[in-house]
Enzyme design. Structure first.
Site, PDB file in Angstrom:
ATOM      1  N   GLU A 160       0.907  -1.037   0.085  1.00  0.00           N
ATOM      2  CA  GLU A 160      -0.138  -0.074   0.008  1.00  0.00           C
ATOM      3  C   GLU A 160       0.867   1.410  -0.065  1.00  0.00           C
ATOM      4  O   GLU A 160       1.697   1.338   0.922  1.00  0.00           O
ATOM      5  CB  GLU A 160      -0.941   0.051   1.175  1.00  0.00           C
ATOM      6  CG  GLU A 160      -1.755   1.139   1.399  1.00  0.00           C
ATOM      7  CD  GLU A 160      -3.150   0.979   1.727  1.00  0.00           C
ATOM      8  OE1 GLU A 160      -3.572  -0.184   2.233  1.00  0.00           O
ATOM      9  OE2 GLU A 160      -3.793   1.824   2.526  1.00  0.00           O
ATOM     10  N   ASP A 199      -2.507  14.471   7.383  1.00  0.00           N
ATOM     11  CA  ASP A 199      -2.078  13.032   6.656  1.00  0.00           C
ATOM     12  C   ASP A 199      -0.770  13.195   6.240  1.00  0.00           C
ATOM     13  O   ASP A 199      -0.746  13.228   4.710  1.00  0.00           O
ATOM     14  CB  ASP A 199      -3.239  12.676   5.821  1.00  0.00           C
ATOM     15  CG  ASP A 199      -2.723  11.210   5.502  1.00  0.00           C
ATOM     16  OD1 ASP A 199      -1.952  10.621   5.816  1.00  0.00           O
ATOM     17  OD2 ASP A 199      -3.757  10.697   4.750  1.00  0.00           O
ATOM     18  N   GLU A 236       3.964   9.126  -0.805  1.00  0.00           N
ATOM     19  CA  GLU A 236       2.607   9.011  -1.022  1.00  0.00           C
ATOM     20  C   GLU A 236       2.024  10.389  -1.498  1.00  0.00           C
ATOM     21  O   GLU A 236       1.512  10.792  -2.603  1.00  0.00           O
ATOM     22  CB  GLU A 236       1.767   8.610  -0.029  1.00  0.00           C
ATOM     23  CG  GLU A 236       0.270   8.822  -0.275  1.00  0.00           C
ATOM     24  CD  GLU A 236      -0.652   8.188   0.936  1.00  0.00           C
ATOM     25  OE1 GLU A 236      -0.343   7.902   1.794  1.00  0.00           O
ATOM     26  OE2 GLU A 236      -1.722   8.331   0.777  1.00  0.00           O
ATOM     27  N   GLU A 254     -10.532   5.079   9.443  1.00  0.00           N
ATOM     28  CA  GLU A 254     -10.984   4.958   8.260  1.00  0.00           C
ATOM     29  C   GLU A 254     -11.612   3.390   7.717  1.00  0.00           C
ATOM     30  O   GLU A 254     -11.056   2.652   6.964  1.00  0.00           O
ATOM     31  CB  GLU A 254      -9.472   4.797   7.298  1.00  0.00           C
ATOM     32  CG  GLU A 254      -8.855   6.248   7.178  1.00  0.00           C
ATOM     33  CD  GLU A 254      -7.684   6.178   6.229  1.00  0.00           C
ATOM     34  OE1 GLU A 254      -7.122   5.330   6.143  1.00  0.00           O
ATOM     35  OE2 GLU A 254      -7.759   7.320   5.557  1.00  0.00           O
ATOM     36  N   ASN A 262      -3.672  -1.425   7.512  1.00  0.00           N
ATOM     37  CA  ASN A 262      -4.794  -2.003   7.075  1.00  0.00           C
ATOM     38  C   ASN A 262      -4.734  -3.502   7.164  1.00  0.00           C
ATOM     39  O   ASN A 262      -4.370  -4.080   6.078  1.00  0.00           O
ATOM     40  CB  ASN A 262      -5.396  -1.336   5.816  1.00  0.00           C
ATOM     41  CG  ASN A 262      -5.211  -0.063   5.652  1.00  0.00           C
ATOM     42  OD1 ASN A 262      -5.798   0.600   6.785  1.00  0.00           O
ATOM     43  ND2 ASN A 262      -4.888   0.669   4.901  1.00  0.00           N
ATOM     44  N   ARG A 307     -10.929  18.127   9.738  1.00  0.00           N
ATOM     45  CA  ARG A 307     -10.198  16.971  10.329  1.00  0.00           C
ATOM     46  C   ARG A 307      -8.914  17.153  11.032  1.00  0.00           C
ATOM     47  O   ARG A 307      -8.593  16.052  11.818  1.00  0.00           O
ATOM     48  CB  ARG A 307     -10.003  16.119   8.815  1.00  0.00           C
ATOM     49  CG  ARG A 307      -9.247  15.029   8.915  1.00  0.00           C
ATOM     50  CD  ARG A 307      -8.947  14.422   7.516  1.00  0.00           C
ATOM     51  NE  ARG A 307      -7.930  13.570   7.535  1.00  0.00           N
ATOM     52  CZ  ARG A 307      -7.646  12.714   6.421  1.00  0.00           C
ATOM     53  NH1 ARG A 307      -8.204  13.067   5.392  1.00  0.00           N
ATOM     54  NH2 ARG A 307      -6.344  12.078   6.536  1.00  0.00           N
ATOM     55  N   LYS A 363       1.065  10.998  13.527  1.00  0.00           N
ATOM     56  CA  LYS A 363       1.875  11.454  12.388  1.00  0.00           C
ATOM     57  C   LYS A 363       2.179  12.978  12.775  1.00  0.00           C
ATOM     58  O   LYS A 363       1.571  13.581  13.494  1.00  0.00           O
ATOM     59  CB  LYS A 363       0.756  11.601  11.096  1.00  0.00           C
ATOM     60  CG  LYS A 363       0.048  10.242  10.789  1.00  0.00           C
ATOM     61  CD  LYS A 363      -0.796  10.190   9.600  1.00  0.00           C
ATOM     62  CE  LYS A 363      -0.975   8.856   9.106  1.00  0.00           C
ATOM     63  NZ  LYS A 363      -1.766   8.501   7.852  1.00  0.00           N
ATOM     64  N   LYS A 395      -4.035  -0.130  14.107  1.00  0.00           N
ATOM     65  CA  LYS A 395      -4.803   0.937  13.489  1.00  0.00           C
ATOM     66  C   LYS A 395      -6.360   0.781  13.761  1.00  0.00           C
ATOM     67  O   LYS A 395      -6.715  -0.401  13.088  1.00  0.00           O
ATOM     68  CB  LYS A 395      -4.658   1.060  11.966  1.00  0.00           C
ATOM     69  CG  LYS A 395      -5.530   2.251  11.177  1.00  0.00           C
ATOM     70  CD  LYS A 395      -5.250   2.295   9.610  1.00  0.00           C
ATOM     71  CE  LYS A 395      -6.031   3.120   8.950  1.00  0.00           C
ATOM     72  NZ  LYS A 395      -5.858   3.263   7.497  1.00  0.00           N
ATOM     73  N   ARG A 415      -2.232   3.786  16.962  1.00  0.00           N
ATOM     74  CA  ARG A 415      -2.075   4.918  16.051  1.00  0.00           C
ATOM     75  C   ARG A 415      -3.137   5.930  16.479  1.00  0.00           C
ATOM     76  O   ARG A 415      -4.338   5.546  16.778  1.00  0.00           O
ATOM     77  CB  ARG A 415      -2.244   4.606  14.691  1.00  0.00           C
ATOM     78  CG  ARG A 415      -0.970   3.612  14.140  1.00  0.00           C
ATOM     79  CD  ARG A 415      -1.371   3.105  12.796  1.00  0.00           C
ATOM     80  NE  ARG A 415      -0.832   4.005  11.611  1.00  0.00           N
ATOM     81  CZ  ARG A 415      -1.412   4.485  10.678  1.00  0.00           C
ATOM     82  NH1 ARG A 415      -2.555   4.283  10.464  1.00  0.00           N
ATOM     83  NH2 ARG A 415      -0.670   5.393   9.832  1.00  0.00           N
ATOM     84  N   GLU A 441       5.275   9.343  13.627  1.00  0.00           N
ATOM     85  CA  GLU A 441       5.056   8.686  12.617  1.00  0.00           C
ATOM     86  C   GLU A 441       5.644   9.491  11.336  1.00  0.00           C
ATOM     87  O   GLU A 441       4.759  10.610  11.065  1.00  0.00           O
ATOM     88  CB  GLU A 441       3.738   8.122  12.474  1.00  0.00           C
ATOM     89  CG  GLU A 441       3.505   7.202  11.143  1.00  0.00           C
ATOM     90  CD  GLU A 441       2.484   6.376  11.276  1.00  0.00           C
ATOM     91  OE1 GLU A 441       1.651   6.228  12.257  1.00  0.00           O
ATOM     92  OE2 GLU A 441       1.878   5.960  10.041  1.00  0.00           O
TER      93      GLU A 441
END
Ligand code: BDP
Length: 730
Positions: A194, A392, A420, A318, A237, A363, A387, A314, A351, A414
């Site tokens: 991912e 993000d 990405e 999400e 995930n 957010r 993070k 996690k 997380r 993190e």
């Protein structure tokens, strides 16, 4: 003819003896561990003299790894295999003949060479390197309390040689400031990664546990060379399959292979595993059957993997299952797993990346809102992994306010090494600058100077034994099966820099880049100096052509590659309208500023005191309003986009002037990548400028050429078309 053949043979012989760096074909596989021959005769001679022999005290798989690395590295660099001898037990070291000594500090003769302060500082993973003179014979001592300290010290010595430094008078004390220095691999069990842009997963689950590829060992070597001591093998995930016996046995084989290099393995744990694997009716963390299921599962894991590190989780994020599904808190979930791991010394990295796509909600506030009330409620073997920004992994965000708000919780950073949101493995972006920026951010948690680096390093309860304090940092890996591991040759620098910052969060992006360039390409200052400058500027260049002035999340929806400010999901981040652009996060807007220390909240509330590079993060600004650039908001925004493109063109030029200074293969590859980056920078510029112009309704500043509109299906920007290669001339 005969003479010509003779000449050719001579030339080939010279090439193979000296393995000349500038002409040798390179594919990047050896990373920064290339150990190129030292061409400077004087230096080579000095090294030959200083490293003619090595003595090691005691043997172990880790010490053998150190020895192997030293012999190989020294031989490649100076063309001479050192004599090696080993001493076991209490046998005395002959200080007359041995030049490099690798020894543990439990030997009084070794410890006597250092001060008590030096001995105390280095702890379980640090090391000391010192040039000492015995009977006027110089000796280099690498000393540590542990075998892994000796391995780290050996890599340090090799780095000194790779960067052509004198070994005459060494006096080095090194120890890691954070305990857990971890790579998070977002690898799926089917081999895909991912957000991975460098091929497939390194872990070949089909051939494990039987086959231990050389690549696994080289991965471990590279990590050990920068002090990384943990790897989460699978995607956040998560698939429950990784917790089945079949996969645990495979994981055990990797754990065993990594152990000599000081690397522990960790797994992600899917919260619903008791239901999916255990067939329980619930995964409620307070349910006794669920508690027992995890206890048994953890016992099984340690049966197969005695040095297992723990879980990364996690949860309730999400769409992932979590304690929220049962009305329980994150602390309930994390502590339940932590209790199962505790008897074995395992830990939980939980997380904080949580958000709901509720209309009107900011957010950036949600992680704090959910976790702040839980400060002090997590067990001692739990770390919260947050993070660097509250949203993000964006090219630039304000820092995550949680770092300043959880004084009674182990906080872990993190970072995302995989690019990405930075153009995947196509764009040259040195993330050392980003790591440095966030680690040095002042949270003001305990007054001015409470940097994130300090928050990460500090004990939760001052006065308690430091050894019990869990500290850590994680980076989402950019590693895959590509021959050069990271896709972009410069992506390797981000893996390298992550390790160096994990070792010392106050390290300097500048000197890390210099070391990496010297080891990865050449020591030639004519290459190192300009390319280091290029690297250090590269992250800001990407910010300029993607999301300048504090904008964020304008990437194409879900894919996160290329511009997409027109998607519904991006609109909530830029808030462009006929009046202006940017998100009001002051008290008149979402009030996210109130999540920071008062000194920062007031700084960010006022446009004049908000750092220029975050103004659109905190404020909605009128198109005609003058900002700190001296120009209007609109003109400034456009200028940043145009500047970003120009800067990539300048990077191309600098790179071209390096022709001949490094190997042709990597030179040509980076040349192509920079060309592509330039096209994509224009793609970003044109798309964003044309899109925002629909709102501003202002002309472009005079010095900016109108971008070509053909590609954009202007003004709807729909449908998304394939990549616009014809941007070459726009
Ligand atoms: C986002 C990624 C997504 C990850 C998520 C996470 O787009 O693939 O699963 O972060 O960190 O940035 O969990």
């Amino acid at each position: 003819m005969k003479q010509r053949i003779y000449k050719l043979v001579v030339i080939l012989a010279i090439f193979s003896v000296f393995n000349l760096g500038a002409v040798r074909a390179e594919n990047g596989y050896n990373l920064w561990l290339r150990y190129m021959p030292i061409e400077n005769g004087q230096l080579r001679q000095a090294y030959q003299h200083q490293l003619a022999s090595i003595v090691v005290c005691n043997q172990s798989p880790t010490i053998n790894a150190a020895l192997k690395e030293l012999i190989n590295g020294i031989n490649l660099m100076i063309g001479k295999v050192p004599n090696v001898s080993s001493i076991t037990g209490n046998a005395a070291i002959d200080f007359k003949t041995n030049r490099l000594v690798l020894a543990k500090l439990d030997q009084p003769a070794i410890a006597a060479q250092f001060s008590t302060v030096e001995l105390r500082q280095i702890g379980q993973e640090g090391y000391l390197i010192k040039t000492v003179r015995q009977n006027r014979v110089p000796q280099i001592l690498i000393a540590a309390n542990t075998d892994i300290g000796l391995l780290y010290g050996s890599f340090h010595l090799l780095k000194l040689m790779q960067t052509h430094q004198s070994l005459q008078a060494l006096n080095i004390q090194q120890w890691p400031r954070l305990k857990l220095r971890i790579l998070d691999h977002w690898d799926n069990l089917n081999g895909t990664v991912e957000r991975g842009y460098a091929g497939y997963s390194l872990w070949n689950w089909q051939t494990l546990p039987g086959i231990i590829q050389k690549r696994y060992i080289d991965y471990a070597r590279a990590n050990a060379s920068i002090g990384i001591n943990g790897a989460v093998l699978n995607n956040v995930n998560a698939s429950v399959k990784s917790l089945t016996k079949e996969y645990l046995i495979k994981t055990a084989a990797l754990a065993k292979a990594f152990k000599p290099y000081g690397i522990k393995v960790y797994l992600t744990a899917k919260f619903s595993a008791p239901k999916e694997l255990g067939h329980l009716k619930t995964a409620d963390p307070l349910d006794p059957a669920v508690i027992k299921w995890w206890k048994d599962k953890v016992a099984e894991i340690y049966h197969y993997i005695p040095n297992f590190g723990g879980f990364l989780v996690k949860a309730s994020s999400e769409g992932q299952p979590g304690p929220g599904d049962y009305g329980r808190t994150h602390a309930d979930g994390a502590n339940m797993m932590a209790a199962a791991l505790k008897p074995y010394g395992g830990i939980v990295m939980w997380r904080t990346f949580v958000y709901e796509n509720k209309k009107g909600a900011d957010r950036a506030k949600q992680g704090y809102d959910e976790f702040k009330p839980l400060d002090g409620k997590f067990d001692e073997n739990v770390l919260l992994q947050a993070k660097y920004g509250p949203i993000d992994f964006q090219p630039r965000e304000a820092f995550n306010p949680l770092f300043g708000a959880m004084p009674h919780t182990h906080m872990m950073m993190e970072f995302q090494i995989t690019q990405e949101y930075f153009g995947f493995a196509t764009h040259l972006v040195y993330l050392g600058s980003l790591f440095q920026e966030y680690l040095r951010k002042d949270t003001y948690q305990k007054g001015p100077g409470t940097t994130i680096a300090k928050v990460l390093e500090e004990r939760v309860n001052p006065g308690t034994d430091d050894n019990n304090r869990l500290t850590g940092i994680a980076g989402v890996a950019n590693i895959g099966t590509d021959v050069n591991w990271c896709g972009h040759p410069f992506g390797q620098a981000n893996w390298y820099a992550f390790g160096r910052f994990a070792w010392n969060p106050m390290a300097s992006a500048d000197s890390i880049a210099a070391d990496w360039l010297k080891m990865t390409f050449t020591n030639d200052p004519g290459f190192v100096n300009p390319i280091k400058k290029l690297m250090l500027g590269s992250r800001e260049v990407a910010v300029n052509y993607m999301t300048p002035l504090g904008l964020s999340h304008l990437m194409k929806f879900a894919l996160h590659y290329g511009p997409g400010p027109w998607s519904k999901s991006a609109e909530v981040y830029h808030h462009a309208d006929s009046v202006g652009i940017g998100l009001d996060r002051t008290v008149t807007g979402s009030d996210a500023v109130s999540q920071y220390a008062p000194a920062l909240a007031s700084k960010y509330s006022n446009l004049k005191t908000t750092p220029l590079n975050l103004i659109l993060w905190f404020h909605h600004i009128g198109w005609d309003q003058k900002i700190a650039t001296g120009e209007t908001m609109w003109n400034s925004l456009v200028h940043y986009y145009y500047q970003g493109v120009k800067q990539v063109a300048a990077m191309q030029q600098i790179w071209q002037s390096m022709k001949g200074k490094i190997d042709e293969d990597r030179f040509n590859y980076v040349t192509q990548l920079l060309k592509q980056q330039h096209l994509e920078a224009k793609w970003w510029r044109n798309g964003c400028v044309l899109y925002f112009q629909q709102y501003s309704k202002r002309p472009l500043p005079k010095d900016c050429k109108e971008p070509g509109k053909a590609y954009w299906n202007y003004p709807t920007f729909k449908p998304d078309l394939p990549f616009p290669y014809h941007l070459d001339d726009q």
